[in-house]
Design a protein around this motif. Structure first.
Motif, short mmCIF file in Angstrom:
data_model
loop_
_atom_site.label_atom_id
_atom_site.label_comp_id
_atom_site.label_asym_id
_atom_site.label_seq_id
_atom_site.Cartn_x
_atom_site.Cartn_y
_atom_site.Cartn_z
N TYR A 1 -11.90 9.27 -0.06
CA TYR A 1 -11.03 10.02 -0.96
C TYR A 1 -11.30 9.63 -2.40
O TYR A 1 -11.81 8.55 -2.67
N LEU B 1 -4.12 2.84 1.82
CA LEU B 1 -3.05 3.07 2.79
C LEU B 1 -3.62 3.55 4.12
O LEU B 1 -3.16 3.14 5.19
N VAL C 1 -4.98 5.93 -1.94
CA VAL C 1 -4.94 6.71 -0.70
C VAL C 1 -5.80 6.02 0.36
O VAL C 1 -5.37 5.83 1.50
N LEU D 1 0.93 3.93 -3.11
CA LEU D 1 0.61 5.34 -2.94
C LEU D 1 1.54 6.20 -3.79
O LEU D 1 1.11 7.17 -4.42
N LYS D 2 2.82 5.82 -3.82
CA LYS D 2 3.76 6.62 -4.61
C LYS D 2 3.65 6.31 -6.10
O LYS D 2 3.90 7.17 -6.93
N ILE E 1 -3.31 3.77 16.34
CA ILE E 1 -3.45 4.68 15.20
C ILE E 1 -4.89 4.64 14.72
O ILE E 1 -5.36 3.63 14.20
N ALA F 1 0.83 -1.20 0.00
CA ALA F 1 0.00 0.00 0.00
C ALA F 1 0.87 1.25 0.00
O ALA F 1 0.54 2.25 -0.64
N PHE G 1 -2.88 1.71 7.62
CA PHE G 1 -2.31 2.40 8.78
C PHE G 1 -3.24 2.28 9.98
O PHE G 1 -2.80 2.09 11.12
N GLN H 1 -4.92 9.16 8.29
CA GLN H 1 -5.04 10.15 7.21
C GLN H 1 -3.83 11.07 7.18
O GLN H 1 -3.26 11.35 6.13
N ARG H 2 -3.44 11.52 8.39
CA ARG H 2 -2.32 12.45 8.48
C ARG H 2 -1.03 11.78 7.99
O ARG H 2 -0.25 12.36 7.23
N LEU H 3 -0.83 10.52 8.40
CA LEU H 3 0.36 9.79 7.97
C LEU H 3 0.36 9.62 6.46
O LEU H 3 1.38 9.78 5.79
N THR H 4 -0.82 9.28 5.91
CA THR H 4 -0.91 9.05 4.47
C THR H 4 -0.60 10.33 3.70
O THR H 4 0.13 10.30 2.69
N MET H 5 -1.11 11.46 4.18
CA MET H 5 -0.82 12.73 3.50
C MET H 5 0.67 13.06 3.58
O MET H 5 1.25 13.60 2.65
N PHE H 6 1.28 12.69 4.72
CA PHE H 6 2.73 12.90 4.86
C PHE H 6 3.48 12.05 3.84
O PHE H 6 4.37 12.54 3.15
N ILE H 7 3.08 10.78 3.74
CA ILE H 7 3.73 9.86 2.81
C ILE H 7 3.56 10.37 1.38
O ILE H 7 4.48 10.29 0.56
N LEU H 8 2.39 10.93 1.10
CA LEU H 8 2.08 11.41 -0.25
C LEU H 8 3.07 12.49 -0.69
O LEU H 8 3.46 12.56 -1.85
N VAL I 1 -0.84 6.99 -7.28
CA VAL I 1 -1.60 8.21 -7.03
C VAL I 1 -1.05 9.36 -7.86
O VAL I 1 0.15 9.54 -7.98
N LYS J 1 -7.99 9.29 11.86
CA LYS J 1 -7.46 10.64 11.68
C LYS J 1 -5.94 10.62 11.55
O LYS J 1 -5.37 11.27 10.67
N LEU K 1 -12.31 16.23 1.77
CA LEU K 1 -13.01 15.16 2.49
C LEU K 1 -13.94 15.74 3.55
O LEU K 1 -15.07 15.27 3.72
#
Lengths: 205, 205
Positions: free
Chosen positions: B3, B11, B8, A51-52, B21, A47, B15, B27-34, A55, B24, A95
């Motif tokens: 989403y 992931l 997205v 994502l990288k 975890i 996953a 997580f 979501q924050r971790l995923t946006m960071f990874i993005l 997306v 919320k 969202l």
């Protein structure tokens, strides 16, 4: 002192790089992963890579979307009013609005706000793309209203000011979401700035 | 509402399966990874896979170790006293003792405690392996003392009781770490059980 396993240490270090995850939490997560089934760990790793790899950003609204779906589902939906665009800071904000089920227009994600201290100027945001969307002239789909829904921080206010000055000359209606007291709070705990805005933004009953 | 990107969402779901975890944070971790560089995300994914592929348990102390290093570095260290073994619940506990720099013996990791409610009996723990280590007869390396350093919970106490009954007949000295007031606390905030233990375990000055 470190663990006797290099692989354990490496994963702890990797987890600890994530925001809001300290070394203790990273240790706990690693121990959890250690006892987790291999398939589940592989699907988490996959996953992350997906994502990288899969997306991308919608060429219209700049929101996250899968690579094969561009423009994104929201931009192509026939049920939505294409003449209203809500400008937000990040995909999470889209969202938040979608959760309300009350907004039926399109979005535009800036991916940040103007923040000179962090070296982020208008050119680092998806402002050009927004201007480009406004140049659409087909009366059916041309944008009539731009709603600025940017976080009410100092940087957010700067961005709102910048965008309103930039967009108004283009002959489009520019609005911003109301700032006031949140539902369910008590007045005595609300800060001065919010109360002032709430007073200024009062509406007739 | 979800989403607009399937990757997205996936992931975030992955997580959110991790302990502590919520959605919320996921979501924050995923946006960071993005927004993270691809190489860094790949190294996190690789670290996850490596943990499952490269980590094994030391055949002696059952602590985590890399597959090519067995017995582990602690068990093979010539500087350590092989006649003392500290029995702990989990690899994290080994780390806690190592951090003190005061313990120079070996360890034995049980990987759990006896907990009938969770269906965990002695056979699910690394007890057999501990008994096997005690059967060593070489006077240089045979175990003289087993220190039980298990968390003082109900399940931990049960495990201590079980192990002491099991080990004493084998002619080995069985001790347990002191229960008492932690350094830096104030007596008035200490619970009754701890104070009672501290009184019982008082030492002459």
């Amino acid at each position: 002192m470190r663990y006797t396993s290099h692989a354990v240490e490496t994963l702890i270090d990797e987890f600890a790089k994530l925001p809001g995850i300290g070394r203790k939490t990273a240790q706990r997560l690693t121990m959890f992963i250690l006892h987790e089934e291999k398939e589940k760990v592989e699907s988490l790793a996959q996953a992350l890579l997906d994502l990288k790899n899969k997306v991308s950003y919608c060429s219209l609204c700049q929101n996250v979307t899968d690579k094969e779906i561009d423009p994104c589902n929201i931009c192509t939906s026939v049920k939505r009013d294409k003449r209203v665009v809500c400008v937000v800071e990040a995909p999470n904000d889209v969202l938040a609005f979608e959760k309300t089920n009350q907004y039926n227009g399109l979005y535009h994600v800036l991916h940040g706000v103007i923040s000179p201290l962090d070296g982020v100027g208008p050119d680092d945001l998806k402002v050009k793309e927004l201007i480009h969307r406004l140049s659409e002239t087909d009366p059916e789909t041309s944008i009539k209203e731009v709603i600025l829904a940017i976080n009410p921080t100092v940087e957010g206010e700067t961005t709102v000011l910048y965008l309103s000055k930039l967009l108004k000359p283009l002959g489009v209606k520019v609005t911003r979401i109301a700032r006031g007291i949140p539902i369910g709070t008590e007045l005595e705990y609300i800060d001065d700035a919010t109360l002032t805005r709430a007073l200024e933004g009062r509406s007739e009953l």
